[in-house]
Design a protein around this motif. Structure first.
Motif, PDB file in Angstrom:
ATOM      1  N   ALA A   1       0.834  -1.209   0.000  1.00  0.00           N
ATOM      2  CA  ALA A   1       0.000   0.000   0.000  1.00  0.00           C
ATOM      3  C   ALA A   1       0.864   1.253   0.000  1.00  0.00           C
ATOM      4  O   ALA A   1       0.588   2.212  -0.724  1.00  0.00           O
ATOM      5  CB  ALA A   1      -0.918  -0.007   1.219  1.00  0.00           C
ATOM      6  N   LEU A   2       1.932   1.257   0.814  1.00  0.00           N
ATOM      7  CA  LEU A   2       2.830   2.415   0.840  1.00  0.00           C
ATOM      8  C   LEU A   2       3.569   2.584  -0.474  1.00  0.00           C
ATOM      9  O   LEU A   2       3.809   3.703  -0.913  1.00  0.00           O
ATOM     10  CB  LEU A   2       3.829   2.283   1.995  1.00  0.00           C
ATOM     11  CG  LEU A   2       3.267   2.467   3.400  1.00  0.00           C
ATOM     12  CD1 LEU A   2       4.340   2.168   4.445  1.00  0.00           C
ATOM     13  CD2 LEU A   2       2.724   3.865   3.572  1.00  0.00           C
ATOM     14  N   ALA A   3       3.928   1.477  -1.110  1.00  0.00           N
ATOM     15  CA  ALA A   3       4.634   1.553  -2.391  1.00  0.00           C
ATOM     16  C   ALA A   3       3.754   2.197  -3.458  1.00  0.00           C
ATOM     17  O   ALA A   3       4.220   3.051  -4.215  1.00  0.00           O
ATOM     18  CB  ALA A   3       5.075   0.163  -2.837  1.00  0.00           C
TER      19      ALA A   3
ATOM     20  N   ALA B   1      11.917  16.707  -3.181  1.00  0.00           N
ATOM     21  CA  ALA B   1      10.770  16.270  -3.964  1.00  0.00           C
ATOM     22  C   ALA B   1      10.079  17.399  -4.722  1.00  0.00           C
ATOM     23  O   ALA B   1       9.288  17.140  -5.621  1.00  0.00           O
ATOM     24  CB  ALA B   1       9.748  15.578  -3.057  1.00  0.00           C
ATOM     25  N   SER B   2      10.343  18.642  -4.366  1.00  0.00           N
ATOM     26  CA  SER B   2       9.652  19.744  -5.026  1.00  0.00           C
ATOM     27  C   SER B   2      10.490  21.012  -4.980  1.00  0.00           C
ATOM     28  O   SER B   2      11.510  21.071  -4.304  1.00  0.00           O
ATOM     29  CB  SER B   2       8.299  20.005  -4.348  1.00  0.00           C
ATOM     30  OG  SER B   2       8.494  20.468  -3.035  1.00  0.00           O
TER      31      SER B   2
ATOM     32  N   ASP C   1       4.516   8.568  -6.444  1.00  0.00           N
ATOM     33  CA  ASP C   1       4.688   9.964  -6.847  1.00  0.00           C
ATOM     34  C   ASP C   1       5.864  10.592  -6.099  1.00  0.00           C
ATOM     35  O   ASP C   1       6.666  11.318  -6.698  1.00  0.00           O
ATOM     36  CB  ASP C   1       3.398  10.743  -6.579  1.00  0.00           C
ATOM     37  CG  ASP C   1       3.419  12.115  -7.228  1.00  0.00           C
ATOM     38  OD1 ASP C   1       3.725  12.190  -8.431  1.00  0.00           O
ATOM     39  OD2 ASP C   1       3.134  13.098  -6.525  1.00  0.00           O
ATOM     40  N   LEU C   2       5.966  10.313  -4.806  1.00  0.00           N
ATOM     41  CA  LEU C   2       7.080  10.849  -4.021  1.00  0.00           C
ATOM     42  C   LEU C   2       8.412  10.336  -4.549  1.00  0.00           C
ATOM     43  O   LEU C   2       9.357  11.113  -4.727  1.00  0.00           O
ATOM     44  CB  LEU C   2       6.918  10.479  -2.546  1.00  0.00           C
ATOM     45  CG  LEU C   2       8.073  10.894  -1.637  1.00  0.00           C
ATOM     46  CD1 LEU C   2       8.191  12.415  -1.583  1.00  0.00           C
ATOM     47  CD2 LEU C   2       7.886  10.321  -0.250  1.00  0.00           C
ATOM     48  N   ILE C   3       8.494   9.044  -4.836  1.00  0.00           N
ATOM     49  CA  ILE C   3       9.738   8.469  -5.361  1.00  0.00           C
ATOM     50  C   ILE C   3      10.091   9.092  -6.707  1.00  0.00           C
ATOM     51  O   ILE C   3      11.244   9.451  -6.957  1.00  0.00           O
ATOM     52  CB  ILE C   3       9.613   6.935  -5.487  1.00  0.00           C
ATOM     53  CG1 ILE C   3       9.361   6.295  -4.125  1.00  0.00           C
ATOM     54  CG2 ILE C   3      10.846   6.332  -6.149  1.00  0.00           C
ATOM     55  CD1 ILE C   3      10.463   6.501  -3.115  1.00  0.00           C
TER      56      ILE C   3
ATOM     57  N   VAL D   1       5.912  23.047  -6.712  1.00  0.00           N
ATOM     58  CA  VAL D   1       5.785  22.174  -7.873  1.00  0.00           C
ATOM     59  C   VAL D   1       6.673  20.951  -7.664  1.00  0.00           C
ATOM     60  O   VAL D   1       7.867  21.085  -7.370  1.00  0.00           O
ATOM     61  CB  VAL D   1       6.226  22.912  -9.172  1.00  0.00           C
ATOM     62  CG1 VAL D   1       6.094  22.001 -10.375  1.00  0.00           C
ATOM     63  CG2 VAL D   1       5.440  24.190  -9.357  1.00  0.00           C
ATOM     64  N   GLY D   2       6.094  19.756  -7.808  1.00  0.00           N
ATOM     65  CA  GLY D   2       6.879  18.526  -7.755  1.00  0.00           C
ATOM     66  C   GLY D   2       7.807  18.459  -8.954  1.00  0.00           C
ATOM     67  O   GLY D   2       7.430  18.860 -10.064  1.00  0.00           O
TER      68      GLY D   2
END
Length: 184
Positions: A102-104, A151-152, A109-111, A165-166
């Motif tokens: 679930a975390l993956a 990440a942004s 998006d974060l990765i 912005v990412g």
């Protein structure tokens, strides 16, 4: 078991220092031969030399690598603490498999943002203070880069609004602060 956290903190501190020293040494070596760290467009109104900017990039890359090393060290320390507590780490891992899936999915998006941010940092696409035009899926955004995170990035628009912005949301970017190369 209680000593695991302080031990992990000490190992993390030493790992960060070692990473910083190795990255700086690699940059110094790269400055003496052609390569990625030498290819860089100067910026309009730049107040510091290109060598200073390379050191800043090296330190930023070392900080990012240090964060990755710290996460790895504390993960290993957690497994060691679980083992000391009499809990088999593999049992915890297998039980947390569904949570991991679930975390993956949730963290994709974060990765992607972190990977894109790392590439932008290493390629020196933009820096704090650069005037840029970002092309996003819903239009263009113009402003000055205020902060670059893993990440942004935070962009201060011409209206004075802070836009976050990412890195992977940026479809293309025009850096108005970079001077054109002599090869063009």
């Amino acid at each position: 078991m209680v000593a695991t956290v302080p031990a992990a903190a000490i190992v993390s501190w030493f790992a960060r220092r070692l990473i910083r020293r190795l990255v700086r040494r690699a940059v110094m070596t790269a400055q003496q031969s052609p390569g990625m760290w030498r290819v860089r467009l100067e910026r309009v109104g730049e107040r510091h030399s290109g060598d200073e900017r390379k050191i800043q990039r090296a330190d930023a890359a070392a900080r990012m690598l240090g964060h990755y090393a710290t996460a790895l060290i504390f993960t290993v320390a957690t497994f060691i603490a679980l083992d000391f507590a009499g809990t088999a780490p593999l049992t915890v891992l297998s039980g947390a498999g569904f949570l991991g899936v679930a975390l993956a999915f949730g963290g994709q998006d974060l990765i992607q943002n972190v990977i894109a941010g790392t590439m932008a940092l290493l390629e020196d696409r933009y820096a704090v203070g650069d005037e840029v035009v970002l092309t996003l899926a819903n239009g263009e955004l113009t402003g000055t880069i205020d902060l670059i995170g893993a990440a942004s990035l935070r962009l201060r628009t011409t209206e004075g609004v802070a836009a976050h912005v990412g890195h992977n949301r940026i479809q293309s970017m025009r850096n108005l602060s970079q001077m054109t190369s002599d090869d063009d």
